[in-house]
Design an enzyme around this catalytic site. Structure first.
Site, short mmCIF file in Angstrom:
data_model
loop_
_atom_site.label_atom_id
_atom_site.label_comp_id
_atom_site.label_asym_id
_atom_site.label_seq_id
_atom_site.Cartn_x
_atom_site.Cartn_y
_atom_site.Cartn_z
N THR A 121 -1.22 -0.56 9.66
CA THR A 121 -2.07 -1.61 10.22
C THR A 121 -1.29 -2.30 11.33
O THR A 121 -1.25 -1.81 12.45
CB THR A 121 -2.52 -2.61 9.13
OG1 THR A 121 -1.39 -3.05 8.39
CG2 THR A 121 -3.52 -1.97 8.19
N LYS B 241 3.24 1.86 3.95
CA LYS B 241 2.86 0.97 5.03
C LYS B 241 3.02 -0.45 4.52
O LYS B 241 2.87 -0.73 3.33
CB LYS B 241 1.44 1.22 5.51
CG LYS B 241 0.32 0.96 4.51
CD LYS B 241 -0.14 -0.45 4.37
CE LYS B 241 -0.45 -1.08 5.70
NZ LYS B 241 -0.78 -2.55 5.52
N ASN C 2 -0.89 -12.91 13.41
CA ASN C 2 -1.83 -13.30 12.37
C ASN C 2 -2.90 -14.27 12.86
O ASN C 2 -3.93 -14.44 12.22
CB ASN C 2 -1.08 -13.88 11.18
CG ASN C 2 -0.44 -12.79 10.36
OD1 ASN C 2 -1.11 -12.11 9.59
ND2 ASN C 2 0.85 -12.59 10.54
N THR D 223 3.42 -3.17 -3.93
CA THR D 223 3.44 -3.84 -2.65
C THR D 223 2.81 -2.99 -1.57
O THR D 223 3.19 -1.85 -1.40
CB THR D 223 4.87 -4.20 -2.24
OG1 THR D 223 4.85 -4.84 -0.98
CG2 THR D 223 5.75 -3.00 -2.15
#
Length: 410
Positions: free
Chosen positions: A160, A186, A405, A197
């Site tokens: 991602t 990833k 973000n 995780t």
């Protein structure tokens, strides 16, 4: 394959990947959930493999997590894993569950196997329904082979906000037979795991029952994947899955056998390698931070202290700013929920002692700054409570984390 001696019994395969273990194929495909990037990956074992998995402890679990947990409960034997990026299929209600089941069914139909032999994983934006027309077309068209470029395609398809592909492989001779564990993962943000995780995929050609495979994976998780943190957020989609297809033709490995410890170490090394790469690739990160705690009363205490320090936003920003502010380290330790004597702590930044037995010492700020400018920063805290040790990994907190973000959905 080129190999480098890791220790007396285990070798790291340089450039190794999820196909380093015998009997696997993989591939990646661009089905259109993301622009200009492969977003569908598949792992296929040549035969039905025993499997083990750990999952996020988040209450808001994504649909693929629920479906794969159900699949694992029906026998823990897997022949394929289908995974997409770009869409987490999380917080998507009943339709999200139907879509996850449909992904599983489509992959099973393509391979001519039972749908209960397929694991499903997703990663990406939360709260959006999958475009199932694209998913259906992608699964029908994806190709998979035992080629290095196919492994790279898979590694790319699961990313991602990651900035690099994460892969590894380790092997050892066990009872006269070469056994290999390979992996891909990833993870870049929303990483603060609990029993899993982000997405981690491990393949092995060992002969291990599903029950013992789960034992091995669970034993390795707490000291590896569960000891990394980037931003303190636990994902809805965290999953680590381990397959063992027996293609090495080794005798069955069990905990009572001499070779068992070597196999567990192979799994642990793969988990540790992938964990550190995830921590280093934290969104916007410039440094990998390793925190070692020694002299604790118990391993769990040492791990909790280490993880609290490496997860502290103040510690992370200090490392980014190359500020040897050891006060932030001992302050973080104080809120870890672990009893220790705060009047007898020694802290190191690399080899530089910055606090000796809880007494400030004169140290060269210039030398400390130079050390903190390195790509890997090691902080060590030594207590006088016992013999236990623990390690955690994380990254610095930078301006770019906010930028990434703040516009994640775009």
């Amino acid at each position: 394959m080129n190999t480098t001696t890791f220790n007396s019994s285990i070798k790291e395969i340089q450039g190794g990947n999820i196909l380093s273990a015998k009997g696997y194929k993989t591939g990646g495909y661009h089905m259109g959930l993301r622009n200009n990037k492969k977003d569908l990956g598949i792992i296929v074992s040549d035969n039905l493999a025993n499997a083990a998995a750990v999952f996020t402890k988040s209450i808001t679990q994504a649909a693929p997590i629920k479906v794969t947990k159900e699949t694992m409960a029906q026998g823990a034997k897997i022949q394929a894993v289908i995974v997409n990026s770009g869409n987490a299929n999380a917080a998507t209600g009943e339709q999200g569950m139907l879509d996850a089941y449909e992904m599983r069914n489509l992959a099973a139909k393509k391979l001519g196997i039972e749908n209960t032999q397929v694991a499903v994983a997703s990663t990406g934006v939360i709260g959006q329904l999958l475009d199932m027309d694209k998913v259906k077309s992608g699964i029908e068209q994806i190709e998979f082979q035992n080629l290095a470029e196919c492994a790279a395609d898979f590694e790319t398809a699961i990313l991602t906000t990651d900035t690099f592909q994460k892969h590894c492989a380790f092997q050892a001779e066990i009872n006269g037979v070469t056994v290999t564990v390979g992996g891909a993962a990833k993870g870049s943000g929303m990483i603060h795991p609990n029993m899993g995780t982000m997405l981690g995929f491990l393949t092995s050609d060992a002969n291990v029952s599903s029950e013992n495979l789960q034992l091995a994976l669970s034993q390795c998780i707490d000291s590896t994947f569960n000891q990394i943190t980037v931003d303190g957020d636990t994902s809805t989609n965290d999953m680590v899955i381990l397959l063992a297809n027996g293609q090495s033709n080794c005798a069955e490995l069990t905990p009572s056998q001499e070779g068992w410890a070597t196999f567990v170490e192979l799994v642990a090394l793969a988990c540790k390698d992938l964990s550190k790469k995830i921590a280093r690739d934290g969104e916007g990160a410039t440094k990998l931070i390793e925190v070692n705690v020694e002299g604790a009363q118990s391993v769990s205490d040492a791990r909790a202290l280490a993880k609290t320090v490496v997860g502290s936003s103040l510690v992370k920003t200090a490392i980014f700013g190359t500020d040897a502010n050891w006060g932030r380290v001992i302050a973080a330790m104080g809120r870890a929920g672990v009893p220790f004597n705060p009047e007898d702590v020694t802290i190191y930044f690399g080899d530089i002692v910055v606090l000796q037995n809880s007494t400030p010492v004169n140290f060269s700020e210039e030398d400390a700054k130079a050390y903190l400018e390195q790509e890997v920063v090691v902080i060590k805290a030594v207590l006088n409570e016992g013999e236990a040790k623990g390690t955690a990994w994380g990254c610095d907190l930078t301006y770019d984390y906010v930028k990434i973000n703040g516009s994640y959905r775009s």
